[in-house]
Design a protein around this motif. Sequence first.
Motif, PDB file in Angstrom:
ATOM      1  N   PRO A 143      40.472  40.978  17.182  1.00  0.00           N
ATOM      2  CA  PRO A 143      39.332  42.030  17.121  1.00  0.00           C
ATOM      3  C   PRO A 143      38.424  41.502  18.095  1.00  0.00           C
ATOM      4  CG  PRO A 143      39.562  40.396  14.975  1.00  0.00           C
ATOM      5  CD  PRO A 143      40.809  40.399  16.060  1.00  0.00           C
ATOM      6  N   VAL A 144      37.462  42.683  18.480  1.00  0.00           N
ATOM      7  CA  VAL A 144      36.353  42.545  19.384  1.00  0.00           C
ATOM      8  C   VAL A 144      35.306  43.656  19.083  1.00  0.00           C
ATOM      9  CG1 VAL A 144      35.855  42.426  21.929  1.00  0.00           C
ATOM     10  CG2 VAL A 144      38.437  42.583  21.313  1.00  0.00           C
ATOM     11  N   ASP A 145      34.112  43.335  19.207  1.00  0.00           N
ATOM     12  CA  ASP A 145      33.077  44.165  19.038  1.00  0.00           C
ATOM     13  C   ASP A 145      31.807  43.860  19.972  1.00  0.00           C
ATOM     14  OD1 ASP A 145      31.441  46.054  18.306  1.00  0.00           O
ATOM     15  OD2 ASP A 145      31.157  45.226  16.249  1.00  0.00           O
ATOM     16  N   ARG A 146      32.040  44.195  21.135  1.00  0.00           N
ATOM     17  CA  ARG A 146      30.818  43.486  22.058  1.00  0.00           C
ATOM     18  C   ARG A 146      30.586  44.402  23.221  1.00  0.00           C
ATOM     19  NH1 ARG A 146      32.806  39.868  25.825  1.00  0.00           N
ATOM     20  NH2 ARG A 146      34.922  39.442  25.612  1.00  0.00           N
ATOM     21  N   ILE A 147      29.781  44.159  23.911  1.00  0.00           N
ATOM     22  CA  ILE A 147      29.282  44.720  25.245  1.00  0.00           C
ATOM     23  C   ILE A 147      30.019  44.063  26.332  1.00  0.00           C
ATOM     24  CG2 ILE A 147      27.645  45.605  26.989  1.00  0.00           C
ATOM     25  CD1 ILE A 147      26.232  46.636  24.382  1.00  0.00           C
ATOM     26  N   VAL A 148      30.693  44.673  27.286  1.00  0.00           N
ATOM     27  CA  VAL A 148      31.317  43.934  28.421  1.00  0.00           C
ATOM     28  C   VAL A 148      31.026  44.542  29.677  1.00  0.00           C
ATOM     29  CG1 VAL A 148      33.469  43.033  27.095  1.00  0.00           C
ATOM     30  CG2 VAL A 148      33.436  45.295  28.414  1.00  0.00           C
ATOM     31  N   SER A 149      31.160  43.786  30.797  1.00  0.00           N
ATOM     32  CA  SER A 149      31.018  44.248  32.205  1.00  0.00           C
ATOM     33  C   SER A 149      32.013  44.890  32.648  1.00  0.00           C
ATOM     34  CB  SER A 149      30.583  43.102  33.242  1.00  0.00           C
ATOM     35  OG  SER A 149      31.913  42.343  33.256  1.00  0.00           O
ATOM     36  N   HIS A 150      32.252  45.641  33.758  1.00  0.00           N
ATOM     37  CA  HIS A 150      32.981  46.456  34.286  1.00  0.00           C
ATOM     38  C   HIS A 150      34.429  45.536  34.494  1.00  0.00           C
ATOM     39  CE1 HIS A 150      34.908  49.778  36.294  1.00  0.00           C
ATOM     40  NE2 HIS A 150      35.381  49.081  37.562  1.00  0.00           N
ATOM     41  N   ASP A 151      34.028  44.331  35.234  1.00  0.00           N
ATOM     42  CA  ASP A 151      34.799  43.641  35.735  1.00  0.00           C
ATOM     43  C   ASP A 151      35.870  43.052  34.394  1.00  0.00           C
ATOM     44  OD1 ASP A 151      34.324  44.239  38.243  1.00  0.00           O
ATOM     45  OD2 ASP A 151      33.423  41.844  38.601  1.00  0.00           O
ATOM     46  N   GLU A 152      35.008  42.653  33.402  1.00  0.00           N
ATOM     47  CA  GLU A 152      35.718  42.242  32.331  1.00  0.00           C
ATOM     48  C   GLU A 152      36.619  43.325  31.732  1.00  0.00           C
ATOM     49  OE1 GLU A 152      33.350  40.548  29.324  1.00  0.00           O
ATOM     50  OE2 GLU A 152      35.259  39.625  28.253  1.00  0.00           O
ATOM     51  N   LEU A 153      36.134  44.488  31.609  1.00  0.00           N
ATOM     52  CA  LEU A 153      37.174  45.692  30.988  1.00  0.00           C
ATOM     53  C   LEU A 153      38.160  45.724  31.914  1.00  0.00           C
ATOM     54  CD1 LEU A 153      37.494  47.850  28.771  1.00  0.00           C
ATOM     55  CD2 LEU A 153      36.431  49.219  30.314  1.00  0.00           C
ATOM     56  N   MET A 154      38.173  45.592  33.222  1.00  0.00           N
ATOM     57  CA  MET A 154      39.249  46.015  34.184  1.00  0.00           C
ATOM     58  C   MET A 154      40.422  45.072  33.874  1.00  0.00           C
ATOM     59  SD  MET A 154      38.504  48.668  35.469  1.00  0.00           S
ATOM     60  CE  MET A 154      37.825  49.327  34.146  1.00  0.00           C
ATOM     61  N   ARG A 155      39.942  43.616  33.542  1.00  0.00           N
ATOM     62  CA  ARG A 155      40.959  42.669  33.180  1.00  0.00           C
ATOM     63  C   ARG A 155      41.624  42.974  31.925  1.00  0.00           C
ATOM     64  NH1 ARG A 155      37.005  38.991  34.972  1.00  0.00           N
ATOM     65  NH2 ARG A 155      36.244  38.693  33.088  1.00  0.00           N
ATOM     66  N   HIS A 156      41.248  43.747  31.098  1.00  0.00           N
ATOM     67  CA  HIS A 156      41.827  44.364  29.869  1.00  0.00           C
ATOM     68  C   HIS A 156      42.131  45.717  29.807  1.00  0.00           C
ATOM     69  CE1 HIS A 156      40.837  40.306  27.672  1.00  0.00           C
ATOM     70  NE2 HIS A 156      39.709  40.188  28.689  1.00  0.00           N
ATOM     71  N   LEU A 157      42.235  46.392  30.873  1.00  0.00           N
ATOM     72  CA  LEU A 157      42.680  47.790  30.958  1.00  0.00           C
ATOM     73  C   LEU A 157      44.012  48.175  31.601  1.00  0.00           C
ATOM     74  CD1 LEU A 157      41.634  50.480  30.122  1.00  0.00           C
ATOM     75  CD2 LEU A 157      40.716  50.810  32.221  1.00  0.00           C
ATOM     76  N   HIS A 158      44.905  48.671  31.036  1.00  0.00           N
ATOM     77  CA  HIS A 158      46.303  48.770  31.472  1.00  0.00           C
ATOM     78  C   HIS A 158      46.685  50.536  31.718  1.00  0.00           C
ATOM     79  CE1 HIS A 158      47.136  44.481  30.468  1.00  0.00           C
ATOM     80  NE2 HIS A 158      46.465  44.811  29.373  1.00  0.00           N
TER      81      HIS A 158
END
Length: 424
Positions: free
Chosen positions: A90-105
């Motif tokens: 589970p996740v519920d937070r605000i993330v940076s672009h770089d962090e999101l890119m590490r989790h986007l496939h």
Amino acid sequence: MSIGRRIYELVESLYPICRSITGDGVRRTLALLREQIPLDVHEVPSGTAVFDWHVPREWNIRGAHVETLDGERLVDFADHNLHVMGYSVPVDRIVSHDELMRHLHTLPQRPDWIPYRTSYYTEDWGFCTRHRDFERFRYERYRVRIDATLAPGSLSYGELFVPGRTDREFLIFTHVCHPSLGNDNLSGVAVTAFVAKALSSRPNRYGYRFVWAPGTIGSITWLSLNRDRARRIEHGLVAALLGDAGPFHYKQSRRRNADIDRLAASAIASRGGHVLPFEPYGYDERQFCSPGFDLPVGRLTRSPNGAYAEYHTSADDLSFVSPDALERSYDLVLDIVDAAEHDRRYVNLAPHCEPQLGRRGLYRSKGGETLPERELALLWVLNLSDGGHSLLDIAERSQLPFSVLRRASEELVEARLLAVSAGE
Ligand code: ZN
């Protein structure tokens, strides 16, 4: 309605469910199968030690999305369950672009398809999306939310045993852990459910044990709980990927020359299929064929895993599987089963020169004609039935379908030219 259409309708009804290796998606899947066949649902608690593994915590998901800080949804689990990596924490937070890119496939080579990703045994979270939507991710910060639970619960699997005349068993194992993917493996789930239904309504030599369980951890769990019973398995098939248009592929057991290897090879030969050698990679045959068990279990698919572009993507959808392919797979499994049920040795009762078949109404060809398959089968069965060759031996040597040889043997028994060998 054709059997293929009925199997397809079961695939359709299972398709929307978000499944994983544990959780309510598997339970709902087994509940829908239960409307067709009386399977038992087993629940094995999280933490249970199964050989070198443990049953993991149970994963359930209610919703997930990535949105801009203005509330524009960029990815939403409600649109497709492949959008969330399976077993995401589970996740519920605000993330940076770089962090999101590490989790986007995404799949840059296939920009319209959503990839299927999981992370069962490493804690992680992730989203999967179409590459053509990638340009929408042009913000500095995003709100990500995965409303999931990863908590003590259980691993669910379904099992149906159809008793036979002997205590020997034929195992048919199918993985049920993939979300909205048609060929991998709702095709296998639905085909085996209908095979189970067919075998339940007739007398059989073998007991048929059907197991619908999550991949890898499901077969490991089943083997851990059934170590003694596994010894009764005389033939086994891991059944998967049975709804696409590709040719059949049978992957041999570790033993390579077990009866199931011969039965399956003979059955697919007349269908233009291919035999693949054993390798310690693939689906649950890896566990059944681990050296401590070394069971006679092979794997039946149409296209093999990873061998088609749509594999593990959103393009493996309901349009990728067809009623016709499902029905042919169903027929093939039943053909292999029939051969296992009816393989036996016979003795020719008139072995000195050929008996006169025309006089008995068994041989209708005129001299010079090409011999029909049926009559060729009579000659093969008569010639090799010396008590030493079984029908399967004859099928291999003659390259004729087992079913044709079986009918020939029945005709010859009726004509008193053939008898079941002593000891069969
Ligand atoms: Zn898969």
